[in-house]
Write an enzyme that holds these catalytic residues in place. Structure first.
Site, PDB file in Angstrom:
ATOM      1  N   TRP A 262      -8.836   6.765  -9.069  1.00  0.00           N
ATOM      2  CA  TRP A 262     -10.016   6.992  -9.909  1.00  0.00           C
ATOM      3  C   TRP A 262      -9.734   6.598 -11.357  1.00  0.00           C
ATOM      4  O   TRP A 262     -10.588   5.999 -12.025  1.00  0.00           O
ATOM      5  CB  TRP A 262     -10.477   8.450  -9.809  1.00  0.00           C
ATOM      6  CG  TRP A 262     -11.509   8.604  -8.733  1.00  0.00           C
ATOM      7  CD1 TRP A 262     -11.327   9.027  -7.449  1.00  0.00           C
ATOM      8  CD2 TRP A 262     -12.895   8.280  -8.854  1.00  0.00           C
ATOM      9  NE1 TRP A 262     -12.514   8.982  -6.757  1.00  0.00           N
ATOM     10  CE2 TRP A 262     -13.495   8.533  -7.597  1.00  0.00           C
ATOM     11  CE3 TRP A 262     -13.700   7.807  -9.887  1.00  0.00           C
ATOM     12  CZ2 TRP A 262     -14.856   8.327  -7.349  1.00  0.00           C
ATOM     13  CZ3 TRP A 262     -15.054   7.602  -9.654  1.00  0.00           C
ATOM     14  CH2 TRP A 262     -15.619   7.865  -8.394  1.00  0.00           C
TER      15      TRP A 262
ATOM     16  N   GLU B 286       0.835  -1.214   0.000  1.00  0.00           N
ATOM     17  CA  GLU B 286       0.000   0.000   0.000  1.00  0.00           C
ATOM     18  C   GLU B 286       0.862   1.254   0.000  1.00  0.00           C
ATOM     19  O   GLU B 286       0.541   2.258  -0.644  1.00  0.00           O
ATOM     20  CB  GLU B 286      -0.924  -0.003   1.218  1.00  0.00           C
ATOM     21  CG  GLU B 286      -1.906  -1.162   1.272  1.00  0.00           C
ATOM     22  CD  GLU B 286      -2.873  -1.159   0.110  1.00  0.00           C
ATOM     23  OE1 GLU B 286      -3.354  -0.073  -0.262  1.00  0.00           O
ATOM     24  OE2 GLU B 286      -3.121  -2.244  -0.464  1.00  0.00           O
TER      25      GLU B 286
ATOM     26  N   TRP C 221     -19.316  10.377 -22.124  1.00  0.00           N
ATOM     27  CA  TRP C 221     -19.959  10.174 -20.829  1.00  0.00           C
ATOM     28  C   TRP C 221     -21.423  10.609 -20.899  1.00  0.00           C
ATOM     29  O   TRP C 221     -21.761  11.567 -21.592  1.00  0.00           O
ATOM     30  CB  TRP C 221     -19.231  10.971 -19.749  1.00  0.00           C
ATOM     31  CG  TRP C 221     -17.770  10.667 -19.630  1.00  0.00           C
ATOM     32  CD1 TRP C 221     -16.726  11.431 -20.058  1.00  0.00           C
ATOM     33  CD2 TRP C 221     -17.182   9.495 -19.055  1.00  0.00           C
ATOM     34  NE1 TRP C 221     -15.532  10.824 -19.792  1.00  0.00           N
ATOM     35  CE2 TRP C 221     -15.767   9.627 -19.178  1.00  0.00           C
ATOM     36  CE3 TRP C 221     -17.700   8.345 -18.457  1.00  0.00           C
ATOM     37  CZ2 TRP C 221     -14.883   8.667 -18.714  1.00  0.00           C
ATOM     38  CZ3 TRP C 221     -16.810   7.383 -17.993  1.00  0.00           C
ATOM     39  CH2 TRP C 221     -15.436   7.541 -18.125  1.00  0.00           C
TER      40      TRP C 221
ATOM     41  N   ASN D 137     -11.249   0.803   1.719  1.00  0.00           N
ATOM     42  CA  ASN D 137     -10.511   0.707   0.446  1.00  0.00           C
ATOM     43  C   ASN D 137     -11.254  -0.097  -0.613  1.00  0.00           C
ATOM     44  O   ASN D 137     -11.353   0.312  -1.774  1.00  0.00           O
ATOM     45  CB  ASN D 137      -9.135   0.063   0.680  1.00  0.00           C
ATOM     46  CG  ASN D 137      -8.250   0.897   1.579  1.00  0.00           C
ATOM     47  OD1 ASN D 137      -8.546   2.047   1.851  1.00  0.00           O
ATOM     48  ND2 ASN D 137      -7.170   0.300   2.053  1.00  0.00           N
TER      49      ASN D 137
ATOM     50  N   TRP E 195       2.213   1.686  -3.506  1.00  0.00           N
ATOM     51  CA  TRP E 195       1.212   2.321  -4.377  1.00  0.00           C
ATOM     52  C   TRP E 195       1.240   3.837  -4.207  1.00  0.00           C
ATOM     53  O   TRP E 195       1.144   4.594  -5.167  1.00  0.00           O
ATOM     54  CB  TRP E 195      -0.195   1.805  -4.051  1.00  0.00           C
ATOM     55  CG  TRP E 195      -0.627   0.594  -4.812  1.00  0.00           C
ATOM     56  CD1 TRP E 195      -0.782  -0.670  -4.324  1.00  0.00           C
ATOM     57  CD2 TRP E 195      -0.988   0.533  -6.200  1.00  0.00           C
ATOM     58  NE1 TRP E 195      -1.215  -1.515  -5.330  1.00  0.00           N
ATOM     59  CE2 TRP E 195      -1.359  -0.805  -6.481  1.00  0.00           C
ATOM     60  CE3 TRP E 195      -1.043   1.480  -7.236  1.00  0.00           C
ATOM     61  CZ2 TRP E 195      -1.768  -1.208  -7.748  1.00  0.00           C
ATOM     62  CZ3 TRP E 195      -1.455   1.076  -8.499  1.00  0.00           C
ATOM     63  CH2 TRP E 195      -1.806  -0.259  -8.753  1.00  0.00           C
TER      64      TRP E 195
ATOM     65  N   TRP F 105     -15.332  10.128 -14.614  1.00  0.00           N
ATOM     66  CA  TRP F 105     -14.621   9.807 -13.374  1.00  0.00           C
ATOM     67  C   TRP F 105     -14.149  11.059 -12.650  1.00  0.00           C
ATOM     68  O   TRP F 105     -13.994  11.055 -11.426  1.00  0.00           O
ATOM     69  CB  TRP F 105     -13.433   8.881 -13.656  1.00  0.00           C
ATOM     70  CG  TRP F 105     -12.434   9.423 -14.632  1.00  0.00           C
ATOM     71  CD1 TRP F 105     -12.433   9.254 -15.994  1.00  0.00           C
ATOM     72  CD2 TRP F 105     -11.294  10.236 -14.338  1.00  0.00           C
ATOM     73  NE1 TRP F 105     -11.372   9.916 -16.558  1.00  0.00           N
ATOM     74  CE2 TRP F 105     -10.647  10.523 -15.568  1.00  0.00           C
ATOM     75  CE3 TRP F 105     -10.748  10.744 -13.163  1.00  0.00           C
ATOM     76  CZ2 TRP F 105      -9.493  11.301 -15.652  1.00  0.00           C
ATOM     77  CZ3 TRP F 105      -9.585  11.515 -13.235  1.00  0.00           C
ATOM     78  CH2 TRP F 105      -8.980  11.792 -14.469  1.00  0.00           C
TER      79      TRP F 105
END
Length: 437
Positions: free
Chosen positions: A367, A259, A291, A326, A262, A344
């Site tokens: 995202w 984590e 979209w 998460n 990341w 998004w």
């Protein structure tokens, strides 16, 4: 103007006296150090609510820092205004030789620091910045040819290999505490004076819970369990050291270490591909997706009223607490972008407003991952099925019952979109965009 030459330490997202890289270097310098913090109105004026819990958290933390500095015979000088206005006042009041601070990698921060560095230089003052909020930054973990990684797994392997040659030492700032500038305590502006309210929010403790980290790989995906550390906010504002947390993770749980990797990865991406921080997709072809952007559907998603209990539970948890589990972040993000075909960036902005642990690089990176347009080896056709996710990760519906107690009542809405229809619509829309149709 005070005649004694001093140096400044500028607190930003590193709100602690211990193991602080920039502060350590400041205190080791030849002059006494005056610590400052700026409630930056360039940032605060963009916040949509006077009840922003993050401002309250910062204020609470500064109050604690002030107490610690007062015990050392020093003070924290807190400004409310623009950084330029703050430094104009400082150069009038003090004889300053150097300003120390820690790196920030976001677009506004880079622009701000360049402007302040230029102003300081005009006044014969140098700005010195250090790495503190990540383990590796910029070009420290790159491919053998010097190019940045764009896929996480090979980056992670290189990150770990690089760590083997790198000692995660703590900066012993406490050895130099007597180098703080000795001056009478100064008052911190109140929240009310800055236009914000006390919210009585409950903030997670900054204790590193070894038992949670040990079980992290087994418990992290189940939102009904207290299986995550809730330390994201403390990493965001630097109330704990990422080096101390990485040392724990290396001993206790490699999944948890992942984590932290990341987090470094997304900061590296933002540094090398700054367009992602300016509203553009990492993969440019995804900027052509058509979209639907239905505002009523977006409002239902925001409120947690979609008819999908796992999605609604996550959104309600976020709105009420400023936190979302998460696993549920992935489910809710996928639902918005792929089930509803809502841009998004709308969801990214909502999370940015609500999350206590919001930071641009991770929020944007995650995202884009969920929408399929970011740094991800898996193509766009991964679409989370909320029902299967519920069955797998909240099988006893404990999490859902906590946040959506009415989900079995007749008053609870029907799903706002059929999963299978939405999946097919999403695949068709993405395919058309990527073909240039």
């Amino acid at each position: 103007m005070a005649n004694t030459p001093i140096n400044i330490f500028w607190f930003r997202r590193d709100l602690r006296l211990t193991d602080n890289a920039g502060l350590y270097h400041a205190l080791k310098s030849s002059n006494p150090v005056l610590p400052i913090f700026i409630f930056d109105t360039n940032i605060l004026d963009q916040l949509p609510s006077q009840d922003d819990r993050r401002v309250e958290f910062i204020h609470n933390t500064l109050t604690t820092l002030q107490q610690q500095l007062n015990e050392l015979g020093s003070t924290l000088v807190v400004f409310h205004g623009t950084p330029m206005d703050a430094f104009k006042k400082l150069v009038q009041q003090y004889t300053i030789e150097k300003v120390f601070t820690n790196h920030d990698y976001e677009p506004y921060a880079l622009e701000r620091d360049n402007t302040i560095a230029g102003f300081l230089l005009q006044n014969g003052i140098t700005l010195h910045t250090y790495k503190d909020q990540v383990i590796f930054e910029k070009d420290e973990v790159v491919k053998d040819d010097g190019k940045p990684y764009t896929v996480f797994t090979p980056y992670s392997k290189k990150w770990k290999a690089t760590l083997n040659k790198f000692y995660l030492k703590s900066y012993p700032t406490e050895k130099y505490h007597n180098n703080f500038y000795k001056v009478a305590a100064k008052a911190i502006p109140s929240l009310k004076a800055m236009g914000f309210n006390k919210t009585a929010a409950l903030f997670p403790p900054d204790d590193i819970d070894n038992s949670i980290i040990k079980k992290y790989d087994k418990q992290r995906d189940f939102p009904a369990i207290e299986g995550t550390t809730h330390l994201g906010m403390h990493l965001r504002f630097g109330t704990i050291s990422v080096r101390a947390l990485a040392q724990k993770a290396m001993k206790l749980n490699e999944t948890y270490l992942g984590e932290l990797i990341w987090r470094d990865f997304f900061q590296m991406i933002l540094w090398h591909f700054p367009h992602v921080g300016k509203g553009l997709a990492f993969k440019a072809e995804y900027d052509f997706i058509k979209w639907r952007n239905n505002e009523d559907e977006f409002a239902r998603w925001c409120k947690g009223n979609t008819g999908y209990p796992i999605v609604d539970a996550g959104m309600r948890e976020l709105n009420e607490t400023g936190f979302m589990h998460n696993r549920v972040r992935m489910i809710t993000a996928s639902f918005l972008a792929k089930h509803l075909l809502i841009d998004w960036r709308w969801g990214e902005a909502w999370f940015a407003e609500k999350l206590l642990d919001f930071e641009l690089a991770s929020n944007n990176g995650n995202w884009q991952w969920a929408a399929g347009c970011g740094c991800d080896a898996a193509p766009y056709f991964r679409i989370f099925n909320p029902y299967l996710q519920t069955k797998k990760f909240d099988p006893e519906l404990k999490y859902i019952r906590k946040w959506v107690p009415e989900f079995e009542e007749l008053t609870y809405p029907q799903p706002m979109v059929d999963h299978e229809m939405a999946r097919k619509r999403c695949l068709k829309t993405y395919k058309m965009a990527l073909k240039g149709e």
